[in-house]
Design an enzyme around this catalytic site. Sequence first.
Site, PDB file in Angstrom:
ATOM      1  N   ASP A 167      75.169  36.053  34.834  1.00  0.00           N
ATOM      2  CA  ASP A 167      75.269  35.478  33.417  1.00  0.00           C
ATOM      3  C   ASP A 167      73.805  35.365  32.984  1.00  0.00           C
ATOM      4  O   ASP A 167      73.566  35.566  31.843  1.00  0.00           O
ATOM      5  CB  ASP A 167      76.172  34.146  33.277  1.00  0.00           C
ATOM      6  CG  ASP A 167      76.070  33.575  32.051  1.00  0.00           C
ATOM      7  OD1 ASP A 167      76.885  33.751  31.307  1.00  0.00           O
ATOM      8  OD2 ASP A 167      74.993  32.667  31.868  1.00  0.00           O
ATOM      9  N   GLY A 171      78.981  24.480  25.411  1.00  0.00           N
ATOM     10  CA  GLY A 171      79.759  23.455  24.660  1.00  0.00           C
ATOM     11  C   GLY A 171      80.279  23.561  23.373  1.00  0.00           C
ATOM     12  O   GLY A 171      79.400  24.686  22.531  1.00  0.00           O
ATOM     13  N   GLU A 229      83.771  28.183  35.971  1.00  0.00           N
ATOM     14  CA  GLU A 229      84.851  28.769  35.850  1.00  0.00           C
ATOM     15  C   GLU A 229      85.732  28.965  37.070  1.00  0.00           C
ATOM     16  O   GLU A 229      85.302  28.708  38.310  1.00  0.00           O
ATOM     17  CB  GLU A 229      84.557  30.307  35.630  1.00  0.00           C
ATOM     18  CG  GLU A 229      83.645  30.490  34.284  1.00  0.00           C
ATOM     19  CD  GLU A 229      84.372  30.562  33.055  1.00  0.00           C
ATOM     20  OE1 GLU A 229      85.824  30.606  33.090  1.00  0.00           O
ATOM     21  OE2 GLU A 229      83.953  30.185  32.032  1.00  0.00           O
ATOM     22  N   VAL A 238      84.607  28.021  21.135  1.00  0.00           N
ATOM     23  CA  VAL A 238      83.659  28.150  20.072  1.00  0.00           C
ATOM     24  C   VAL A 238      84.155  28.273  18.647  1.00  0.00           C
ATOM     25  O   VAL A 238      83.807  27.974  17.589  1.00  0.00           O
ATOM     26  CB  VAL A 238      82.500  29.475  20.513  1.00  0.00           C
ATOM     27  CG1 VAL A 238      81.479  29.454  19.686  1.00  0.00           C
ATOM     28  CG2 VAL A 238      82.020  29.186  21.806  1.00  0.00           C
ATOM     29  N   GLU A 256      72.551  34.492  18.016  1.00  0.00           N
ATOM     30  CA  GLU A 256      71.686  33.487  18.451  1.00  0.00           C
ATOM     31  C   GLU A 256      72.280  32.386  19.691  1.00  0.00           C
ATOM     32  O   GLU A 256      71.961  32.193  20.432  1.00  0.00           O
ATOM     33  CB  GLU A 256      71.491  32.321  17.343  1.00  0.00           C
ATOM     34  CG  GLU A 256      70.867  31.244  17.548  1.00  0.00           C
ATOM     35  CD  GLU A 256      69.267  31.383  18.116  1.00  0.00           C
ATOM     36  OE1 GLU A 256      68.651  31.770  17.153  1.00  0.00           O
ATOM     37  OE2 GLU A 256      69.113  31.163  19.044  1.00  0.00           O
ATOM     38  N   ILE A 261      70.474  26.316  21.772  1.00  0.00           N
ATOM     39  CA  ILE A 261      68.944  25.991  21.468  1.00  0.00           C
ATOM     40  C   ILE A 261      68.504  27.508  20.580  1.00  0.00           C
ATOM     41  O   ILE A 261      68.919  28.474  21.043  1.00  0.00           O
ATOM     42  CB  ILE A 261      68.373  26.384  22.836  1.00  0.00           C
ATOM     43  CG1 ILE A 261      68.952  25.036  23.838  1.00  0.00           C
ATOM     44  CG2 ILE A 261      66.999  25.859  22.922  1.00  0.00           C
ATOM     45  CD1 ILE A 261      68.349  24.980  25.072  1.00  0.00           C
ATOM     46  N   VAL A 312      72.475  33.267  23.933  1.00  0.00           N
ATOM     47  CA  VAL A 312      71.573  32.716  24.822  1.00  0.00           C
ATOM     48  C   VAL A 312      71.126  31.325  24.721  1.00  0.00           C
ATOM     49  O   VAL A 312      70.855  30.838  23.702  1.00  0.00           O
ATOM     50  CB  VAL A 312      70.143  33.412  24.802  1.00  0.00           C
ATOM     51  CG1 VAL A 312      69.189  33.011  26.014  1.00  0.00           C
ATOM     52  CG2 VAL A 312      70.332  35.045  25.122  1.00  0.00           C
ATOM     53  N   LYS A 318      71.493  37.191  29.830  1.00  0.00           N
ATOM     54  CA  LYS A 318      70.754  36.570  28.858  1.00  0.00           C
ATOM     55  C   LYS A 318      69.196  36.907  28.910  1.00  0.00           C
ATOM     56  O   LYS A 318      68.511  36.987  27.870  1.00  0.00           O
ATOM     57  CB  LYS A 318      71.019  34.923  29.117  1.00  0.00           C
ATOM     58  CG  LYS A 318      72.386  34.350  28.895  1.00  0.00           C
ATOM     59  CD  LYS A 318      72.513  33.062  29.136  1.00  0.00           C
ATOM     60  CE  LYS A 318      74.106  32.350  28.912  1.00  0.00           C
ATOM     61  NZ  LYS A 318      74.181  31.342  29.620  1.00  0.00           N
TER      62      LYS A 318
END
Length: 435
Positions: A202, A303, A191, A16, A130, A137, A133, A206
């Site tokens: 996970d 991604g 993973e 990221v 942002e 999006i 989650v 969220k």
Amino acid sequence: MDRTSIGVGLIGCGTVGTGVLRLLSHEDEIRARVGCSLRVHKIAVRDLEAERDDVVDKSLLTTSVSDVLTHPEIDVVVEVMGGIEPARRVVADALKHGKQVVTANKALLAAHGDVLLSYADQHDLDLMFEASVAGGIPVIRALRSSLASDRVQSIHGIINGTSNYVLTEVEQSGASLDEVVKEAQKLGYAEADPSADVDGFDAAAKLQILMCLAFGTSVTQATPEVRSIVPLCSIDFEYARSFGYRIKPLAVARKDGDQIEAWVGPALVPEEHVLAGVSGVYNACYLNSQAVGPLLFYGQGAGMMATAVSVVADVIDTSRNLIAGATGRRQPAAETGASILVVDSGRSARPHYLRLTVEDRPGVLGRIATALGAHQISIQSLVQDDHRPNTNAEIMILTHDVLGSDVMKAVAEIDRSADVRAATLVLPIEDPERA
Ligand SMILES: NC(=O)c1ccc[n+]([C@@H]2O[C@H](COP(=O)([O-])OP(=O)(O)OC[C@H]3O[C@@H](n4cnc5c(N)ncnc54)[C@H](OP(=O)(O)O)[C@@H]3O)[C@@H](O)[C@H]2O)c1
């Protein structure tokens, strides 16, 4: 405030972080949109020798997090290191140093979000998240800003790309879930330890964040019920389809008065519903809101670049707040949460899908029907599949509306009988349009 630049510091420069640097390198566009330039001053990493993308200015790298947190020209700290510790300490220290903070870390928020958010609130600082989650999006921004005047009634999310990919592959290839998870690991979609994804934790983290924004619940304490996708196999998808449903890894929060039913797990969704078509690694969030009605958010939930877009959107937002002298603006949902009770799926009535693995001998069906009837569970459809290469038979049952808690009691009793060869699979049938 008249500024020529705003200083940014990164904690982490992996997937990221690298995407964030790529987007920040579009300097002219960013300057035009923010009103001044965004300048990266320091980037904290673990390993100075690791290979980095060309966009990374190596002279900015440091292994000392405090170089970032105490840098006088850094206004905004971007935490993209992941994990809970030391990320919690890093975010807390950044706020204590008066920095605005942007994070992509759902695990951190689900574990310590209440304390961190309230510290930021009390000190008029921004803590933005942002990307935590559904990656790229913009659903957090929609809940915080676009729906600030509305009352959200339900959230139906497919917010874990790995489990959605795994279920889609099992459905399409007929392979076992275990084989598909191994393949996903080879492709980099899962993973090495896939449990946070396939067991639902996970998605639960969220959902806690979404519920906090939609309903004002505690991000840390309002925890959903969690069920794994692991017990599913390809026969479930075949029969779900024959009954008119698709199986999806859902995260559901539904408000009813002062209660919220919240759960994460695989569920049957009517095949005509828009969520039934969300496949592969894609994510979606379907909200039902009192005034605006249904809303669908769909896109890439992870991604490098998709996630970085959300992180940089927050950096731009907090920079605009800095320029306007308006950091720490009130979050819309901070008011009502304390009195809301979070309950599991057992308390509401809905149809259920059951797969029983039983010994193939006379009288079994009758005994199962009697045991279900004793718990007021009436059967809508029943199919016996005895064409598998073993001596067992599989019985797929669709019930009428029934309390989840009653189904679990009946199944516990049935599973203790000598007829049953493996634990019965129970999946809720969830219609997002149900009031
Ligand atoms: N990847 C995604 O698609 C995605 C999507 C949504 C949200 N997120 C969230 O974004 C965050 C980052 O994910 P990622 O995939 O970018 O992780 P990643 O590729 O593993 O990168 C982590 C980075 O943090 C650095 N780091 C780790 N511990 C450190 C420490 N103690 N001190 C300084 N630096 C440290 C690492 O340094 P080295 O490079 O030296 O090892 C690395 O650069 C996570 O919270 C994740 O949940 C990721």
